[in-house]
Design an enzyme around this catalytic site. Structure first.
Site, PDB file in Angstrom:
ATOM      1  N   GLU A  34       0.871  -1.168   0.000  1.00 53.73           N
ATOM      2  CA  GLU A  34       0.000   0.000   0.000  1.00 53.73           C
ATOM      3  C   GLU A  34       0.913   1.225   0.000  1.00 53.73           C
ATOM      4  O   GLU A  34       1.804   1.329   0.848  1.00 53.73           O
ATOM      5  CB  GLU A  34      -0.874   0.001   1.264  1.00 53.73           C
ATOM      6  CG  GLU A  34      -1.878   1.122   1.220  1.00 53.73           C
ATOM      7  CD  GLU A  34      -2.724   1.254   2.484  1.00 53.73           C
ATOM      8  OE1 GLU A  34      -2.646   0.376   3.362  1.00 53.73           O
ATOM      9  OE2 GLU A  34      -3.445   2.258   2.571  1.00 53.73           O
ATOM     10  N   ARG A 260       5.154 -12.606   9.947  1.00 52.42           N
ATOM     11  CA  ARG A 260       5.833 -11.340   9.705  1.00 52.42           C
ATOM     12  C   ARG A 260       7.256 -11.397  10.226  1.00 52.42           C
ATOM     13  O   ARG A 260       7.545 -12.097  11.187  1.00 52.42           O
ATOM     14  CB  ARG A 260       5.134 -10.213  10.471  1.00 52.42           C
ATOM     15  CG  ARG A 260       3.776  -9.862  10.010  1.00 52.42           C
ATOM     16  CD  ARG A 260       3.183  -8.805  10.932  1.00 52.42           C
ATOM     17  NE  ARG A 260       3.648  -7.472  10.603  1.00 52.42           N
ATOM     18  CZ  ARG A 260       3.060  -6.705   9.684  1.00 52.42           C
ATOM     19  NH1 ARG A 260       2.022  -7.133   9.021  1.00 52.42           N
ATOM     20  NH2 ARG A 260       3.528  -5.512   9.424  1.00 52.42           N
ATOM     21  N   LYS A 270       4.547   1.055   9.228  1.00 54.21           N
ATOM     22  CA  LYS A 270       4.679   2.311   8.490  1.00 54.21           C
ATOM     23  C   LYS A 270       4.109   3.477   9.292  1.00 54.21           C
ATOM     24  O   LYS A 270       4.642   4.580   9.258  1.00 54.21           O
ATOM     25  CB  LYS A 270       3.973   2.198   7.133  1.00 54.21           C
ATOM     26  CG  LYS A 270       4.810   1.455   6.115  1.00 54.21           C
ATOM     27  CD  LYS A 270       4.094   1.369   4.784  1.00 54.21           C
ATOM     28  CE  LYS A 270       3.075   0.262   4.798  1.00 54.21           C
ATOM     29  NZ  LYS A 270       2.491  -0.011   3.472  1.00 54.21           N
TER      30      LYS A 270
HETATM   31  P1  ATP Z   1       2.709  -1.904   7.915  1.00 51.73           P
HETATM   32  O1  ATP Z   1       2.093  -2.549   9.093  1.00 51.73           O
HETATM   33  O2  ATP Z   1       4.138  -1.565   8.101  1.00 51.73           O
HETATM   34  O3  ATP Z   1       1.932  -0.729   7.405  1.00 51.73           O
HETATM   35  P2  ATP Z   1       1.484  -3.462   5.933  1.00 51.73           P
HETATM   36  O4  ATP Z   1       1.360  -4.917   6.017  1.00 51.73           O
HETATM   37  O5  ATP Z   1       0.280  -2.645   6.162  1.00 51.73           O
HETATM   38  O6  ATP Z   1       2.690  -3.012   6.805  1.00 51.73           O
HETATM   39  P3  ATP Z   1       1.603  -3.347   3.095  1.00 51.73           P
HETATM   40  O7  ATP Z   1       2.053  -2.247   2.243  1.00 51.73           O
HETATM   41  O8  ATP Z   1       0.169  -3.684   3.099  1.00 51.73           O
HETATM   42  O9  ATP Z   1       2.088  -3.011   4.561  1.00 51.73           O
HETATM   43  O10 ATP Z   1       2.479  -4.635   2.839  1.00 51.73           O
HETATM   44  C1  ATP Z   1       2.837  -5.139   1.569  1.00 51.73           C
HETATM   45  C2  ATP Z   1       3.197  -6.586   1.724  1.00 51.73           C
HETATM   46  O11 ATP Z   1       4.286  -6.738   2.627  1.00 51.73           O
HETATM   47  C3  ATP Z   1       2.043  -7.383   2.284  1.00 51.73           C
HETATM   48  O12 ATP Z   1       1.924  -8.585   1.558  1.00 51.73           O
HETATM   49  C4  ATP Z   1       2.435  -7.626   3.718  1.00 51.73           C
HETATM   50  O13 ATP Z   1       1.889  -8.817   4.192  1.00 51.73           O
HETATM   51  C5  ATP Z   1       3.960  -7.660   3.636  1.00 51.73           C
HETATM   52  N1  ATP Z   1       4.565  -7.268   4.900  1.00 51.73           N
HETATM   53  C6  ATP Z   1       4.340  -6.128   5.593  1.00 51.73           C
HETATM   54  N2  ATP Z   1       5.037  -6.123   6.741  1.00 51.73           N
HETATM   55  C7  ATP Z   1       5.719  -7.291   6.786  1.00 51.73           C
HETATM   56  C8  ATP Z   1       6.609  -7.885   7.720  1.00 51.73           C
HETATM   57  N3  ATP Z   1       6.943  -7.265   8.861  1.00 51.73           N
HETATM   58  N4  ATP Z   1       7.122  -9.101   7.439  1.00 51.73           N
HETATM   59  C9  ATP Z   1       6.805  -9.711   6.287  1.00 51.73           C
HETATM   60  N5  ATP Z   1       5.983  -9.217   5.361  1.00 51.73           N
HETATM   61  C10 ATP Z   1       5.432  -8.013   5.594  1.00 51.73           C
HETATM   62 MG    MG Z   2      -1.442  -2.695   4.974  1.00 46.46          MG
END
Ligand code: ATP
Ligand code: MG
Length: 555
Positions: A34, A260, A270
């Site tokens: 995102e 994760r 983020k």
């Molecule tokens: P954040 O909590 O930092 O905002 P998010 O999961 O909302 O992270 P996205 O942009 O939706 O961020 O993530 C893109 C991809 O990266 C998704 O498939 C998500 O599952 C993966 N991802 C995000 N954080 C992690 C992590 N700590 N370890 C492994 N994969 C991750």
């Molecule tokens: Mg997300």
């Protein structure tokens, strides 16, 4: 993937089964960020996994921006994410995709669900909706709007789209089961009204699809075979499958979840990283202390070290926290092998060589890497006055102190052995200069009189060198788990995470430094040219310490 002897992880097993049973002929994965912030080390794991699987199994991997929430998303983030993926060493298949590319199709499918009697416009507000939803112990209640006719729903949904209602006035929900044990299945909202322009679609839409509705359908449109996400989506999987079963989608992807990546002494969210930026705790998303990919890049972490680290953490279904020293280890390993060596004196002390002519200059030859002839040599000017580090001289010393001491010898790296004769002090009693002698004929050789040097120290010519500043970084948080259990991570920001040192003296070769890899400043650590400075514009040289030579946090 680096090691072909490594046992398969559970996703690789699934893929190999799918390929060997003929269920699929070619895998297709995607990385779906995102664009609401810069990517962090956790995302690096998802990138390496999705792109790595595509590489390993001769498939392809898409980059898709999951841009369903225009309020928090920006083009700046889109651009930084593309840069980060490429820098890590990966290339997506074809053009970049956006979930917003599918807004028309998603809208058509919403109409389809309404016509099938599987979606309805609901006028409950957010709070009412929460009340009607029930909880884990109690079933929810049906919305009073659940039984609107198909015609009425079509009319209302058209009006939602046409902008006739205010934000939050109503929403489109799918009709599943308000008593479902899985809360995700209790008539989730799939369209919300948001009169907010979008970075890709401008003013075209004032209704936006939910993540759950858009994500799986995006996968289906792109022909994704293995849709890999993190464990918090396990509960969403039945809904993911419900959409795939109930819509005329062109393919049937499957969702798989892995744990994760969390790293101690840091935060990987983020939202929290944005708070550090917005409140000025760090200088920006690419501050070298940030666990963002751009921060690590600016600090001097290499793509290989990040890939190796991620690989070393495995792919499992069990959440855990990885020790940040494991990341630092991967960085040291790569840099020890590949970083060119250089000398830089961080805290200069003048040494005058009394038996060396003032107008003499000898070019000393130094290997760029002690174990790698392929990296070649460089020359270092040796002159009558030199700088060594203040910490490398003592008047009396002791057995353990293997540096320069009055009346004793030390080797200057890649040059002569010298012996110290006199320490000159200022009125405050501080040592400001050392008078020393070179021992003749000791470049690359032991002295003829058999009296060896106690140790080896680094140095630069006091007349032929370059000035620079260095930034010494330490961990951004002093707490091992800064945000665990709802703790306020802002309270454990390490006040000593950045130490700026100016007036450092580097060897002349650093006047035109490499910008692709850090140097090892001998005996000091790994240092990378700060990418934020512009040497052509006359900015002063600044090096960021990537990492020290050894782990100083380990007990
Ligand atoms: P954040 O909590 O930092 O905002 P998010 O999961 O909302 O992270 P996205 O942009 O939706 O961020 O993530 C893109 C991809 O990266 C998704 O498939 C998500 O599952 C993966 N991802 C995000 N954080 C992690 C992590 N700590 N370890 C492994 N994969 C991750
Ligand atoms: Mg997300």
């Amino acid at each position: 993937m680096s090691d072909s002897n490594k046992p398969l992880n559970f996703i690789e097993k699934i893929i190999e089964d799918d390929l060997s049973s003929g269920k699929i002929t070619q895998i297709k994965t995607r990385f779906p960020p995102e664009p609401n912030g810069y990517l962090h080390i956790g995302h690096a794991k998802s990138i390496c996994l999705n792109f790595g699987l595509a590489q390993k199994y001769a498939g392809t991997c898409n980059l898709r921006f999951d841009d369903t929430n225009p309020e928090k998303e920006e083009m700046e983030y889109v651009d930084s994410i593309k840069e980060d993926v490429r820098w890590l060493g990966f290339q997506w298949e074809g053009d970049v995709h956006y979930t917003s590319d599918y807004f028309d199709q998603l809208y058509q499918w919403a109409l389809y669900l309404i016509k099938e009697g599987k979606a309805y416009v609901c006028d409950l507000n957010a709070e009412e909706m929460r009340e009607y939803r029930g909880n884990l112990k109690e079933p929810g209640k049906n919305s009073p709007y659940r039984d609107r006719s198909i015609e009425e729903n079509l009319t209302l949904f058209e009006k939602m789209r046409a902008g006739e209602f205010a934000d939050g006035a109503c929403s489109l929900r799918v009709k599943i089961d308000m008593a479902h044990p899985n809360m995700q299945m209790r008539d989730p909202v799939i369209y919300r009204i948001k009169h907010t322009p979008h970075h890709q679609t401008g003013d075209k839409w004032c209704i936006y699809p939910s993540y759950d509705y858009a994500h799986g359908q995006g996968d289906a449109i792109e022909g994704i075979t293995h849709s890999i996400c993190t464990l918090e989506f396990v509960e969403h999987r039945p809904l993911y499958e419900w959409f795939i079963e109930n819509l005329p989608v062109p393919s049937k992807p499957h969702q798989y979840e892995f744990s994760r990546l969390n790293v101690n002494y840091s935060v990987t969210s983020k939202r929290k990283l944005k708070q550090l930026v917005d409140e000025g705790v760090v200088s920006g998303w690419d501050d070298p202390r940030m666990p963002t990919i751009s921060g690590m890049r600016r600090r001097g972490y290499t793509p290989k070290s990040i890939r190796d680290f991620v690989d070393s953490t495995g792919v499992t279904k069990v959440d855990g926290v990885v020790d940040v020293s494991q990341l630092e280890f991967a960085v040291r390993e790569d840099l020890n092998e590949n970083a060119p060596r250089a000398m830089c004196v961080l805290d200069p002390l003048k040494v005058t060589v009394t038996n060396y002519p003032e107008d003499k200059l000898e070019e000393m030859t130094a290997p760029n890497h002690p174990q790698r002839e392929d990296m070649g040599n460089r020359s270092l000017p040796f002159t009558q006055t030199l700088f060594i580090d203040k910490a490398d001289f003592q008047e009396t010393g002791n057995k353990k102190y293997k540096r320069l001491v009055l009346g004793k010898r030390v080797r200057l790296r890649n040059a002569y052995i010298i012996e110290a004769d006199e320490a000159i002090k200022n009125d405050a009693g501080e040592i400001i200069e050392v008078k020393a002698r070179i021992i003749e004929n000791t470049v690359g050789k032991n002295p003829e009189d058999g009296i060896k040097a106690k140790g080896v120290i680094h140095w630069v010519s006091a007349t032929n060198n370059v000035d620079c500043d260095v930034n010494l970084y330490d961990r951004l948080f002093t707490d091992i788990a800064p945000d665990a259990g709802g703790k306020d991570f802002m309270e454990s920001v390490n006040p000593e995470s950045l130490q700026k040192i100016s007036g450092c003296k580097a060897e002349v070769n650093l006047a035109t430094p490499r910008s692709d890899i850090p140097y090892q400043f001998e005996r000091e650590g790994y240092f990378f040219l700060d990418s934020a400075i512009d040497l052509d514009a006359g900015d002063k040289l600044v090096f960021n310490r990537t990492i020290g030579l050894r782990d100083t946090w380990a007990k």
